[in-house]
Design a protein around this motif. Sequence first.
Motif, PDB file in Angstrom:
ATOM      1  N   TYR A   1       0.025  -3.311  -6.027  1.00  0.00           N
ATOM      2  CA  TYR A   1      -0.977  -3.464  -5.035  1.00  0.00           C
ATOM      3  C   TYR A   1      -1.683  -4.833  -5.157  1.00  0.00           C
ATOM      4  CZ  TYR A   1      -4.733  -1.839  -1.701  1.00  0.00           C
ATOM      5  OH  TYR A   1      -5.395  -1.594  -0.526  1.00  0.00           O
TER       6      TYR A   1
ATOM      7  N   MET B   1      -7.446   6.546  -1.574  1.00  0.00           N
ATOM      8  CA  MET B   1      -6.676   6.008  -0.432  1.00  0.00           C
ATOM      9  C   MET B   1      -5.426   7.008   0.187  1.00  0.00           C
ATOM     10  SD  MET B   1      -6.083   2.014  -1.145  1.00  0.00           S
ATOM     11  CE  MET B   1      -5.588   1.687   0.448  1.00  0.00           C
TER      12      MET B   1
ATOM     13  N   VAL C   1      -6.186   4.644  -5.897  1.00  0.00           N
ATOM     14  CA  VAL C   1      -4.974   4.800  -5.108  1.00  0.00           C
ATOM     15  C   VAL C   1      -5.285   6.318  -4.428  1.00  0.00           C
ATOM     16  CG1 VAL C   1      -3.501   5.483  -6.930  1.00  0.00           C
ATOM     17  CG2 VAL C   1      -2.570   4.927  -4.819  1.00  0.00           C
TER      18      VAL C   1
ATOM     19  N   THR D   1       0.520   4.138   0.345  1.00  0.00           N
ATOM     20  CA  THR D   1       0.304   5.179   1.472  1.00  0.00           C
ATOM     21  C   THR D   1       0.953   4.792   2.987  1.00  0.00           C
ATOM     22  OG1 THR D   1      -1.617   4.037   2.535  1.00  0.00           O
ATOM     23  CG2 THR D   1      -2.140   5.509   0.804  1.00  0.00           C
TER      24      THR D   1
ATOM     25  N   ASP E   1       0.813  -1.167   0.100  1.00  0.00           N
ATOM     26  CA  ASP E   1       0.034   0.038   0.038  1.00  0.00           C
ATOM     27  C   ASP E   1       0.913   1.077  -0.050  1.00  0.00           C
ATOM     28  OD1 ASP E   1      -2.292   1.130   2.481  1.00  0.00           O
ATOM     29  OD2 ASP E   1      -1.623   2.179   0.673  1.00  0.00           O
TER      30      ASP E   1
END
Length: 187
Positions: free
Chosen positions: A159, A41, A38, A17, A15
């Motif tokens: 991902y 997120m 994305v 983030t 991920d």
Amino acid sequence: MTIDTVGRIQIRMGDITQVDVDAIVNAANPSLLGGEGVDGMIHWAAGEELLEECRSLGGCPTGEARITRGYKLPARHVIHTVGPVYGIDGENSPQLLSSCYKNSLELAVENGVATIAFPAISCGIYGYPVEKACRIAIDTTLEFLKNDESITRVIFVLYSCRHYDVYMDYFDTIKGGIPVDAEAPDT
Ligand code: APR
């Protein structure tokens, strides 16, 4: 003296983030006002101050990039770029996708960013086949790194296992088939 390029690239699953780098790249839309994937997120993780700053940017044309702070993200900055919509942007798609990576890297260098992470731009909602997009992403990045030493690490964060495998397979061929000691997939 040849500048090391391949050695500065890393392929990782996870991920974006959560990645602690100077800048993560967002696969945005021209409004820069958030979305799904994305984009959604990153905005969720960064908090509403990111949207406030994005509002002040007045949007971003396809292929270009804009930089903001990272707010609640581990990354200090977010570089927002808008990828082509596969099948809509026609024969310009490869060039526009390459511009996303080149313009993001140029903006990173201008802002003192040394470590940067990219998602697979346009490979989700925008429908770009990952087999084609990963070549553009890696080739454009390698070309850029040939003439730049200020960027010390470029991480491609995938991902899904499938996207990770596609990137790794291509990257292996770039490295001459030598298995890449890539980062273990994030837990
Ligand atoms: N970390 C890393 N990669 C991610 C994450 C994440 N947290 N979430 C999604 N991805 C991957 C997707 O699996 C895909 O491979 O990012 C890639 C890009 O997918 P999208 O987020 O759908 O972006 P894109 O295809 O460029 O479409 C952009 O989607 O979210 C909207 O506002 C955005 O309209 C714009 C469009």
